[in-house]
Design a protein around this motif. Structure first.
Motif, PDB file in Angstrom:
ATOM      1  N   GLY A  25       0.278   7.140  12.605  1.00 45.12           N
ATOM      2  CA  GLY A  25      -1.000   6.517  12.959  1.00 45.12           C
ATOM      3  C   GLY A  25      -1.915   6.576  11.756  1.00 45.12           C
ATOM      4  N   ALA A  26      -3.043   7.256  11.903  1.00 46.99           N
ATOM      5  CA  ALA A  26      -3.991   7.390  10.803  1.00 46.99           C
ATOM      6  C   ALA A  26      -3.779   8.692  10.032  1.00 46.99           C
ATOM      7  CB  ALA A  26      -5.415   7.336  11.331  1.00 46.99           C
ATOM      8  N   ASN A  27      -2.917   9.560  10.538  1.00 41.60           N
ATOM      9  CA  ASN A  27      -2.669  10.852   9.905  1.00 41.60           C
ATOM     10  C   ASN A  27      -1.517  10.758   8.912  1.00 41.60           C
ATOM     11  OD1 ASN A  27      -4.624  12.031  11.535  1.00 41.60           O
ATOM     12  ND2 ASN A  27      -3.155  12.504  13.146  1.00 41.60           N
ATOM     13  N   VAL A  28      -1.674  11.446   7.789  1.00 46.10           N
ATOM     14  CA  VAL A  28      -0.622  11.499   6.783  1.00 46.10           C
ATOM     15  C   VAL A  28       0.276  12.684   7.109  1.00 46.10           C
ATOM     16  CG1 VAL A  28      -0.109  11.794   4.337  1.00 46.10           C
ATOM     17  CG2 VAL A  28      -2.123  10.507   5.027  1.00 46.10           C
ATOM     18  N   VAL A  29       1.553  12.398   7.403  1.00 42.93           N
ATOM     19  CA  VAL A  29       2.505  13.459   7.708  1.00 42.93           C
ATOM     20  C   VAL A  29       3.035  14.035   6.392  1.00 42.93           C
ATOM     21  CG1 VAL A  29       4.719  13.996   8.811  1.00 42.93           C
ATOM     22  CG2 VAL A  29       3.144  12.381   9.891  1.00 42.93           C
ATOM     23  N   THR A  30       3.483  13.159   5.501  1.00 42.29           N
ATOM     24  CA  THR A  30       3.973  13.556   4.183  1.00 42.29           C
ATOM     25  C   THR A  30       3.253  12.693   3.148  1.00 42.29           C
ATOM     26  OG1 THR A  30       6.150  13.955   5.150  1.00 42.29           O
ATOM     27  CG2 THR A  30       6.039  13.839   2.766  1.00 42.29           C
ATOM     28  N   PRO A  31       2.580  13.345   2.185  1.00 39.54           N
ATOM     29  CA  PRO A  31       1.846  12.550   1.194  1.00 39.54           C
ATOM     30  C   PRO A  31       2.779  11.795   0.250  1.00 39.54           C
ATOM     31  CG  PRO A  31       1.712  14.882   0.665  1.00 39.54           C
ATOM     32  CD  PRO A  31       2.426  14.779   1.972  1.00 39.54           C
ATOM     33  N   GLU A  32       2.243  10.750  -0.331  1.00 43.10           N
ATOM     34  CA  GLU A  32       2.988   9.944  -1.288  1.00 43.10           C
ATOM     35  C   GLU A  32       3.280  10.763  -2.548  1.00 43.10           C
ATOM     36  OE1 GLU A  32       2.012   5.619  -2.661  1.00 43.10           O
ATOM     37  OE2 GLU A  32       0.841   6.992  -3.913  1.00 43.10           O
ATOM     38  N   ILE A  33       4.442  10.549  -3.106  1.00 41.12           N
ATOM     39  CA  ILE A  33       4.793  11.156  -4.386  1.00 41.12           C
ATOM     40  C   ILE A  33       4.918  10.005  -5.381  1.00 41.12           C
ATOM     41  CG2 ILE A  33       6.505  12.461  -5.676  1.00 41.12           C
ATOM     42  CD1 ILE A  33       7.226  13.873  -3.071  1.00 41.12           C
ATOM     43  N   ALA A  34       4.108  10.057  -6.436  1.00 37.63           N
ATOM     44  CA  ALA A  34       4.079   8.950  -7.391  1.00 37.63           C
ATOM     45  C   ALA A  34       3.796   9.472  -8.792  1.00 37.63           C
ATOM     46  CB  ALA A  34       3.028   7.931  -6.996  1.00 37.63           C
ATOM     47  N   ILE A  35       4.282   8.729  -9.760  1.00 38.53           N
ATOM     48  CA  ILE A  35       3.960   8.995 -11.156  1.00 38.53           C
ATOM     49  C   ILE A  35       2.838   8.028 -11.530  1.00 38.53           C
ATOM     50  CG2 ILE A  35       4.815   8.888 -13.528  1.00 38.53           C
ATOM     51  CD1 ILE A  35       7.577   9.635 -12.413  1.00 38.53           C
ATOM     52  N   ASN A  36       1.682   8.589 -11.825  1.00 39.43           N
ATOM     53  CA  ASN A  36       0.494   7.783 -12.115  1.00 39.43           C
ATOM     54  C   ASN A  36       0.417   7.484 -13.614  1.00 39.43           C
ATOM     55  OD1 ASN A  36      -0.454   7.823  -9.408  1.00 39.43           O
ATOM     56  ND2 ASN A  36      -1.106   9.935  -9.735  1.00 39.43           N
ATOM     57  N   TYR A  37       1.250   6.557 -14.071  1.00 37.94           N
ATOM     58  CA  TYR A  37       1.277   6.251 -15.503  1.00 37.94           C
ATOM     59  C   TYR A  37       0.044   5.489 -15.953  1.00 37.94           C
ATOM     60  CZ  TYR A  37       3.050   1.578 -14.279  1.00 37.94           C
ATOM     61  OH  TYR A  37       3.194   0.323 -13.770  1.00 37.94           O
TER      62      TYR A  37
END
Length: 139
Positions: A69-81
């Motif tokens: 829904g609106a809750n984040v269960v697992t946050p995004e994993i990203a490389i912020n280049y």
């Protein structure tokens, strides 16, 4: 205790410490100018050329966020280049601006060193006459 306070006072009011403090304050203000130059002028131009409105938003997502829904269960994993590139551009611009400032200062110093020494003032007429008389007497 009084000796420590006296030594600290002597240390704190030495020219080098005061000069360093002024340099730090001016450096902080200069940093704000360069940050504005990068953030408000250079990066928008680069973003316009790259076709993206937000350069720092460039990232490579390794794993998408899992939402419930609106809750984040697992946050995004990203490389912020994009942020990394922004930091590199910031550094390069700051280094270039400092290089140009030092180059300008060195140029001004060289001009001062190259100034010809002023000729001594022409001696007064009576001094000239006395010098000529002395030279004639030597002969």
């Amino acid at each position: 205790m009084k000796k420590i306070i006296k030594e600290f006072k002597e240390f704190a009011v030495k020219g080098n410490v005061v000069d360093m403090a002024v340099g730090v304050i001016i450096g902080g203000a200069f940093g704000k100018i360069v940050t504005s130059l990068v953030g408000d002028i250079v990066m928008p131009a680069i973003s316009a050329l790259s076709g993206d409105a937000d350069f720092t938003g460039f990232k490579w997502v390794i794993r998408q966020a899992v939402m419930d829904g609106a809750n984040v269960v697992t946050p995004e994993i990203a490389i912020n280049y994009g942020s990394f590139i922004q930091t590199i551009v910031d550094f390069l611009i700051i280094a270039f601006v400092i290089f140009m400032a030092i180059k300008g200062i060195n140029k001004l110093k060289r001009k001062e060193e190259e100034k010809p020494a002023e000729k001594p003032a022409e001696p007064a007429a009576d001094i000239k006459l006395l010098t000529e008389i002395r030279d004639l007497l030597k002969k």
